[in-house]
Design an enzyme around this catalytic site. Structure first.
Site, PDB file in Angstrom:
ATOM      1  N   CYS A 182       0.889  -1.118   0.271  1.00 59.26           N
ATOM      2  CA  CYS A 182      -0.195  -0.137   0.186  1.00 59.26           C
ATOM      3  C   CYS A 182       0.524   1.434  -0.019  1.00 59.26           C
ATOM      4  O   CYS A 182       1.548   1.672  -0.816  1.00 59.26           O
ATOM      5  CB  CYS A 182      -0.464  -0.274   1.047  1.00 59.26           C
ATOM      6  SG  CYS A 182      -2.252   0.932   0.934  1.00 59.26           S
ATOM      7  N   HIS A 218      -3.322  -5.447   1.583  1.00 58.80           N
ATOM      8  CA  HIS A 218      -2.321  -5.290   2.962  1.00 58.80           C
ATOM      9  C   HIS A 218      -2.368  -6.852   3.110  1.00 58.80           C
ATOM     10  O   HIS A 218      -3.876  -7.479   4.067  1.00 58.80           O
ATOM     11  CB  HIS A 218      -3.795  -4.946   3.421  1.00 58.80           C
ATOM     12  CG  HIS A 218      -3.233  -3.150   4.090  1.00 58.80           C
ATOM     13  ND1 HIS A 218      -2.119  -2.475   4.912  1.00 58.80           N
ATOM     14  CD2 HIS A 218      -4.154  -2.235   3.568  1.00 58.80           C
ATOM     15  CE1 HIS A 218      -2.593  -1.659   4.003  1.00 58.80           C
ATOM     16  NE2 HIS A 218      -3.745  -0.684   3.499  1.00 58.80           N
ATOM     17  N   GLU A 275      -1.252  -8.403   5.369  1.00 64.43           N
ATOM     18  CA  GLU A 275      -0.761  -8.414   6.958  1.00 64.43           C
ATOM     19  C   GLU A 275      -1.591  -8.356   7.817  1.00 64.43           C
ATOM     20  O   GLU A 275      -1.606  -8.732   9.073  1.00 64.43           O
ATOM     21  CB  GLU A 275      -0.069  -7.652   6.934  1.00 64.43           C
ATOM     22  CG  GLU A 275       0.196  -5.989   7.080  1.00 64.43           C
ATOM     23  CD  GLU A 275      -0.191  -5.327   5.893  1.00 64.43           C
ATOM     24  OE1 GLU A 275      -0.113  -6.082   5.478  1.00 64.43           O
ATOM     25  OE2 GLU A 275      -0.887  -4.225   5.523  1.00 64.43           O
TER      26      GLU A 275
HETATM   27  N1  GLN Z   1      -3.669   6.751   0.861  1.00 65.09           N
HETATM   28  C1  GLN Z   1      -2.252   6.024   1.816  1.00 65.09           C
HETATM   29  C2  GLN Z   1      -1.253   7.219   1.165  1.00 65.09           C
HETATM   30  O1  GLN Z   1      -1.439   7.180   0.174  1.00 65.09           O
HETATM   31  C3  GLN Z   1      -1.622   4.536   1.309  1.00 65.09           C
HETATM   32  C4  GLN Z   1      -3.070   3.806   2.275  1.00 65.09           C
HETATM   33  C5  GLN Z   1      -2.269   2.279   2.927  1.00 65.09           C
HETATM   34  O2  GLN Z   1      -1.182   2.105   2.968  1.00 65.09           O
HETATM   35  N2  GLN Z   1      -3.326   1.822   3.232  1.00 65.09           N
HETATM   36  O3  GLN Z   1       0.037   6.849   1.704  1.00 65.09           O
END
Ligand code: GLN
Length: 194
Positions: free
Chosen positions: A84, A176, A178
């Protein structure tokens, strides 16, 4: 085997838990450490950059010197996984929303922040991930990969968007792994250690 979870911000504990569960399942000798300052990533065999807020994670890893250690680890061929926000930080380039994020430029991908729109802030979907198979994936304000260069292998797509990719020793995921009890992504990642 030593694994460093970059611990400056985000869902760090969840990654520690998942990494330990994968190690146990694989019956290997492994140690998981949180890297809140420099000196830990440099002594590790694999590095995980969790999800969270990419602007914050990027600022703190560059300020602390952890960023340089991640770059060196990647150059030495050690596996680095970004999930992410962690995926955003690994990228070479991004959209206008990533302008304030200093990127590690470790993977030849372009990313788009919050790529799934407001209606889909967070959702769970079954993906078919290359090398892993069907996987229940949790997306939270997730980014997507909008462009890949030739060395990058696409591992999964959803909604016509690239959500998992690998370039040699670097693994990037929009979601994610995890946050579920399924440790197969972490197991796959540990198998990338030479
Ligand atoms: N939207 C977040 C970002 O761009 C990432 C979201 C996440 O890691 N769950 O930093």
């Amino acid at each position: 085997m030593r694994v460093a979870i970059v611990g400056v911000q985000g869902d760090v504990e969840e990654h520690v838990f998942a990494a330990k569960a994968a190690i146990k399942k694989m019956k290997i000798d492994g140690e998981v450490q949180i890297a809140r300052r420099k000196g830990i990533v440099s002594k590790s065999d694999a590095v995980v950059i969790p999800g969270g807020e990419s602007t914050t994670i990027s600022r703190l890893i560059f300020k602390s010197g952890i960023a340089q250690e991640i770059i060196e680890a990647a150059e030495q061929g050690k596996p680095v996984m970004g999930t992410c926000a962690g995926m955003i930080v690994l990228a070479k380039s991004g959209d206008e929303q990533t302008e304030k994020v200093k990127l590690l430029n470790l993977m030849d991908i372009s990313v788009k922040r919050n790529a799934f729109g407001r209606q889909k802030e967070s959702f769970q979907v079954k993906l078919n991930i290359k090398y892993i198979g069907e996987f229940e994936a949790v997306f939270i304000r997730a980014p997507a990969i909008t462009k890949v260069e030739k060395d990058v292998e696409i591992l999964a797509t959803f909604d016509d968007k690239i959500v998992a990719a690998k370039q040699k020793n670097i693994l990037a995921l929009s979601f994610h792994p995890e946050l579920t009890n399924d440790t197969r992504v972490h197991e796959f990642f540990f198998k990338m250690i030479n």
